[in-house]
Design a protein around this motif. Structure first.
Motif, short mmCIF file in Angstrom:
data_model
loop_
_atom_site.label_atom_id
_atom_site.label_comp_id
_atom_site.label_asym_id
_atom_site.label_seq_id
_atom_site.Cartn_x
_atom_site.Cartn_y
_atom_site.Cartn_z
N ARG A 361 0.82 -1.21 0.00
CA ARG A 361 0.00 0.00 0.00
C ARG A 361 0.86 1.27 0.00
O ARG A 361 0.63 2.19 -0.79
N GLU A 362 1.86 1.32 0.86
CA GLU A 362 2.69 2.53 0.98
C GLU A 362 3.48 2.79 -0.29
O GLU A 362 3.63 3.94 -0.72
N ARG A 363 3.99 1.72 -0.91
CA ARG A 363 4.79 1.92 -2.12
C ARG A 363 3.91 2.41 -3.27
O ARG A 363 4.33 3.25 -4.06
N ILE A 364 2.69 1.89 -3.36
CA ILE A 364 1.77 2.34 -4.42
C ILE A 364 1.44 3.82 -4.23
O ILE A 364 1.45 4.60 -5.19
N ILE A 365 1.16 4.21 -3.00
CA ILE A 365 0.83 5.61 -2.73
C ILE A 365 2.03 6.51 -3.05
O ILE A 365 1.88 7.57 -3.68
N ALA A 366 3.22 6.09 -2.64
CA ALA A 366 4.41 6.89 -2.91
C ALA A 366 4.65 7.05 -4.40
O ALA A 366 4.97 8.14 -4.89
N LYS A 367 4.47 5.95 -5.15
CA LYS A 367 4.68 6.02 -6.59
C LYS A 367 3.61 6.89 -7.24
O LYS A 367 3.91 7.67 -8.16
N ASP A 384 -8.48 0.89 1.16
CA ASP A 384 -7.67 -0.09 0.44
C ASP A 384 -8.13 -0.24 -1.00
O ASP A 384 -7.31 -0.34 -1.92
N ASP A 385 -9.44 -0.27 -1.22
CA ASP A 385 -9.96 -0.42 -2.58
C ASP A 385 -9.50 0.73 -3.47
O ASP A 385 -9.19 0.53 -4.65
N GLN A 386 -9.44 1.93 -2.95
CA GLN A 386 -8.99 3.07 -3.74
C GLN A 386 -7.50 2.97 -4.04
O GLN A 386 -7.06 3.36 -5.12
N VAL A 387 -6.73 2.43 -3.10
CA VAL A 387 -5.30 2.24 -3.36
C VAL A 387 -5.09 1.18 -4.44
O VAL A 387 -4.28 1.33 -5.35
N TRP A 388 -5.86 0.08 -4.35
CA TRP A 388 -5.72 -0.97 -5.38
C TRP A 388 -6.15 -0.42 -6.74
O TRP A 388 -5.62 -0.82 -7.77
N GLU A 389 -7.13 0.49 -6.74
CA GLU A 389 -7.56 1.12 -7.99
C GLU A 389 -6.41 1.88 -8.65
O GLU A 389 -6.30 1.93 -9.88
N ALA A 426 -15.45 -6.62 -17.02
CA ALA A 426 -15.00 -5.77 -15.91
C ALA A 426 -13.89 -6.51 -15.16
O ALA A 426 -13.88 -7.74 -15.11
N VAL A 427 -12.97 -5.75 -14.58
CA VAL A 427 -11.87 -6.33 -13.82
C VAL A 427 -11.80 -5.66 -12.46
O VAL A 427 -12.06 -4.46 -12.33
N SER A 428 -11.49 -6.43 -11.44
CA SER A 428 -11.34 -5.88 -10.09
C SER A 428 -10.16 -6.57 -9.41
O SER A 428 -9.69 -7.62 -9.84
N LEU A 429 -9.68 -5.95 -8.34
CA LEU A 429 -8.51 -6.43 -7.63
C LEU A 429 -8.73 -6.33 -6.13
O LEU A 429 -9.20 -5.31 -5.63
N VAL A 430 -8.40 -7.41 -5.44
CA VAL A 430 -8.42 -7.43 -3.97
C VAL A 430 -7.06 -7.95 -3.52
O VAL A 430 -6.56 -8.94 -4.06
N SER A 431 -6.45 -7.29 -2.54
CA SER A 431 -5.14 -7.72 -2.07
C SER A 431 -5.09 -7.67 -0.55
O SER A 431 -5.74 -6.82 0.08
N THR A 438 -5.92 -11.18 -5.55
CA THR A 438 -6.88 -11.87 -6.41
C THR A 438 -7.40 -10.88 -7.45
O THR A 438 -7.93 -9.83 -7.10
N PHE A 439 -7.24 -11.24 -8.71
CA PHE A 439 -7.84 -10.50 -9.81
C PHE A 439 -9.09 -11.25 -10.27
O PHE A 439 -9.06 -12.48 -10.38
N ALA A 440 -10.15 -10.50 -10.54
CA ALA A 440 -11.40 -11.12 -11.00
C ALA A 440 -11.82 -10.46 -12.31
O ALA A 440 -11.92 -9.23 -12.39
#
Length: 736
Positions: A361-367, A384-389, A426-431, A438-440
């Motif tokens: 999560r932190e690395r995604i936000i920093a990037k 979390d869902d917004q970060v995965w987005e 549609a595609v979604s991601l949960v981590s 998990t990608f759906a």
């Protein structure tokens, strides 16, 4: 812009023949001086250059032969292969084979195939480390030294035709071209069917009008003297149309079944790819596959492959840890990747999950902050869902180095585009950090014909694929509630946001909407017609004006000039020949979230833009192959970059010292100073400590990529995977 690689063929052929001459001369000299290390290195570089240039031009056959020749020269360089007369003869046979392929390329064109028997012989010799005495004699017969057993005849295999072919009795082979034409014709019949239904409605209208005598002559409007006959006509036409509808529906279903293919066609190769990628990276991964027997339309199967590969590569490269790290975290040493599919109503849900480290999560936000994709004021409130987005945003990657596997920041963006826009899904991601991701993918069963809901909104007609329509509601004004300052409705204990579709699409308000805004109340104004769309677990209520139709229709692809619109996925033709845009439910929901300020992703700058500067980026391209330098130079200059070329590592170092470059692109195998050494040397210079450096090479081993990380490269592109889009996207991400 598509790069025409054909204009480089002549230049490649000339350069390759120069290297073949060096190989022939060098191998002859090597027979007299078998321990000349510098001569062996020069031979290796020549084979390597031929392989790399052939890969860039997609000449797979020449690249394959050169690759095996390079492997054998590599064994010679490492001291594992003896430069005796038999071994030199085998190497010269490989050189002759490439020369023959060049002859075929120049005379016939295309991609001259490699000789499987020769490639196998070269590979076995490289693996064995010592060519057998009879090697030269075995090449023409297709045998390898390991296979040769002259004292024992090979068993005779009976012809395939002699074996019973029971499966051929209950199957038929249909050329895809004919099958595609059949599907196209069925689509046209379906479109005509919609028009016939429109004629029925018109005839019924005439029949109703005929019952009202016209003033003066007692005749019905339009000259119909017998209203009863007109009514019978309408009834008969209706029955005929209904019968034809049943026939067309049956024909459509049976024809579509012919195009259905099992998901195992993409699942099984994907599972093998996972194991090979893991093995190449020193990881242990078990890949489990479920639901491979479920069938999808061939068009979906073909389009699904690239998206599935992107996700699986991410799982192996980013997700699954090495055995030592897994054991230290209390996990089994063997990682788990699971590919599964299940049918849900009129579609299929495909999931790819792993038990790796999960997203950081932190690395995604920093990037995202570094790339300007995220407002710093919103970091504290991100879910979390917004970060995965954010992971699906163009240009975002958390990899240490950009490689062919991952890190270019285009993988998940490409996955989202493929699934949402191309496959109408549609595609979604949960981590879960430390537990996996998990990608759906939610996909329709077919793209040829889909059930579509047609409605009116803002004075225009639109459509939605029925797979994304959850239900239709009539909501009275007093039933709507206000949630966080925005309208919503409670649907089975779930809050569903409401938003006027016309406003979401930027359409001018209708008279009724203007009346509501001004406080004017008209009869029936307290009721809202709502289409509830759903993508995975999220739902959104779209306020529309009127429902018009719902049926199976042909979704036609958008014309070229409209394909950049993310909200529209295709068009359908109605009974009155009107073109209706089919809206993309995932894009509508994303736009609604952005409108409500719920999305974390901000807009990005245009590709290739240099912030605050008028002059273009200046790129240094270092490669000892003139052909490769010119290909890369043409690609970059066509996109507005300024390019300087260097013919080897030492030349590149001198030019880097004498100028200022915004990025450096370098090959690895070069005389004097190789690409790894050049990269390490540049990193010691103050001017180039933070300059993006991209390695473009034919060396695809995992240890080479790791060495690229160690010396400070930012990206590692394998020439076999080279295409102009990946190079340009890589540069844009690094320079942006």
């Amino acid at each position: 812009m598509a790069l025409d690689l054909s204009k480089f063929i002549g230049r490649f052929s000339g350069e390759a023949r120069d290297h073949l001459t060096r190989l022939t001369t060098g191998l002859a000299a090597l027979e007299a001086q078998p321990d000349d290390a510098e001569a062996i290195n020069a031979l290796f570089r020549s084979a390597h250059t031929i392989k790399g240039s052939a890969r860039m031009l997609k000449l797979t056959g020449i690249s394959t032969t050169a690759h095996h020749l390079e492997d054998l020269l590599g064994a010679l360089r490492a001291g594992h292969y003896r430069a005796n007369p038999t071994g030199i003869s085998l190497l010269l046979t490989g050189v002759d084979a490439i020369a023959a392929q060049l002859d075929q390329l120049e005379s016939v064109g295309g991609d001259p195939p490699a000789d499987p028997a020769l490639c196998d012989t070269l590979a076995r010799a490289a693996a064995a480390g010592l060519a057998a005495p009879a090697t030269a004699d075995l090449i023409g017969s297709g045998q390898s030294p390991v296979d040769a057993t002259p004292d024992q005849p090979s068993p005779v295999t009976p012809p395939a035709a002699a074996a019973p072919a029971q499966h051929a009795l209950d199957s038929v082979r249909v050329p895809l071209a004919k099958l595609d034409e059949l599907i196209r014709l069925i689509g046209e019949v379906t479109s005509v069917q919609v028009q016939l239904r429109q004629r029925v409605l018109e005839a019924q209208h005439l029949g109703r009008a005929a019952r009202k005598p016209a003033v003066g002559d007692g005749r019905a409007p339009g000259g119909l003297a017998d209203p009863a006959a007109a009514q019978r006509f309408a009834h008969d036409l209706r029955d005929d149309v209904q019968a034809q509808e049943l026939l067309v529906a049956g024909l459509r279903e049976r024809a579509l079944v012919l195009r259905m293919l099992p998901l195992a066609m993409v699942f099984d190769p994907a599972a093998r790819m996972v194991r090979e990628l893991a093995r190449a990276q020193g990881k242990e991964v078990r890949c489990e596959v479920q639901g491979g027997e479920i069938e999808l339309d061939r068009q979906l199967i073909e389009g699904l492959g690239s998206a599935l590969i992107h996700v699986l590569r991410n799982a192996v490269d980013h997700g699954i840890e090495d055995p030592a790290t897994r054991r230290a975290a209390g996990k089994p040493a063997v990682g788990q990747v699971r590919i599964s599919a299940r049918q849900t109503g009129g579609g299929v849900v495909l999931e790819v999950s792993d038990d790796g480290r999960g997203l950081n999560r932190e690395r995604i936000i920093a990037k995202a902050l570094h790339k300007g994709l995220l407002d710093p004021a919103r970091v504290a409130t991100l879910t979390d869902d917004q970060v995965w987005e954010l992971s699906f945003a163009p240009g975002l990657s958390t990899s240490e180095i950009i490689t062919d596997l991952s890190g270019r920041g285009v993988g998940l963006d490409a996955v989202k585009h493929t699934v949402n826009d191309v496959l109408q899904g549609a595609v979604s991601l949960v981590s879960r950090t430390g537990e996996g991701s998990t990608f759906a993918f939610t996909l329709p069963l077919s793209l040829a014909v889909m059930r579509v809901l047609v409605f009116a909104c803002g004075g225009q007609r639109f459509a939605l694929a029925a797979q994304h329509v959850v239900e239709l509601l009539r909501v009275m004004a007093h039933e709507a509630i206000t949630l966080a300052g925005r309208p919503a409705v409670v649907l089975r204990n779930e809050f569903v946001p409401l938003i006027p579709l016309a406003g979401l699409l930027g359409l001018p308000p209708t008279p009724a909407a203007r009346d509501r805004a001004s406080g004017t109340v008209r009869r029936g104004d307290g009721m809202r017609l709502v289409v509830v769309i759903g993508v995975r677990q999220a739902k959104l209520g779209l306020i529309i004006d009127q429902l018009l139709d719902e049926r199976a229709m042909v979704i036609k692809t958008l014309p070229e000039h409209m394909r950049g619109c993310p909200l529209v996925g295709g068009i359908v033709v109605t009974g009155d020949n009107a073109l209706v845009s089919v809206l993309q439910a995932p894009s509508l929901m994303e736009t609604a979230r952005r409108t409500r300020g719920e999305t974390a992703v901000q807009g990005t700058a245009g590709a290739g833009a240099r912030p605050g500067r008028d002059e273009p980026w200046h790129i240094l391209v270092v490669d000892d192959s003139f052909n490769t330098r010119e290909i890369v130079k043409d690609v970059l200059e066509a996109c507005g970059y300024r390019v300087t070329t260097a013919e080897d590592g030492l030349d590149g170092w001198q030019k880097a010292l004498g100028g200022r470059f915004d990025a450096v692109l370098t090959d690895v195998e070069m005389p004097g100073l190789d690409g790894f050494s050049l990269t390490a040397k540049l990193r010691t210079h103050d001017r180039y400590q933070a300059t993006p450096i991209v390695i473009i090479t034919s060396r695809e081993q995992e240890e080479d990529k790791r060495r690229g990380i160690q010396v400070g490269a930012d990206a590692y592109i394998v020439k076999g995977d080279f295409d102009q889009s990946s190079l340009l996207e890589t540069l844009h991400n690094l320079l942006g």
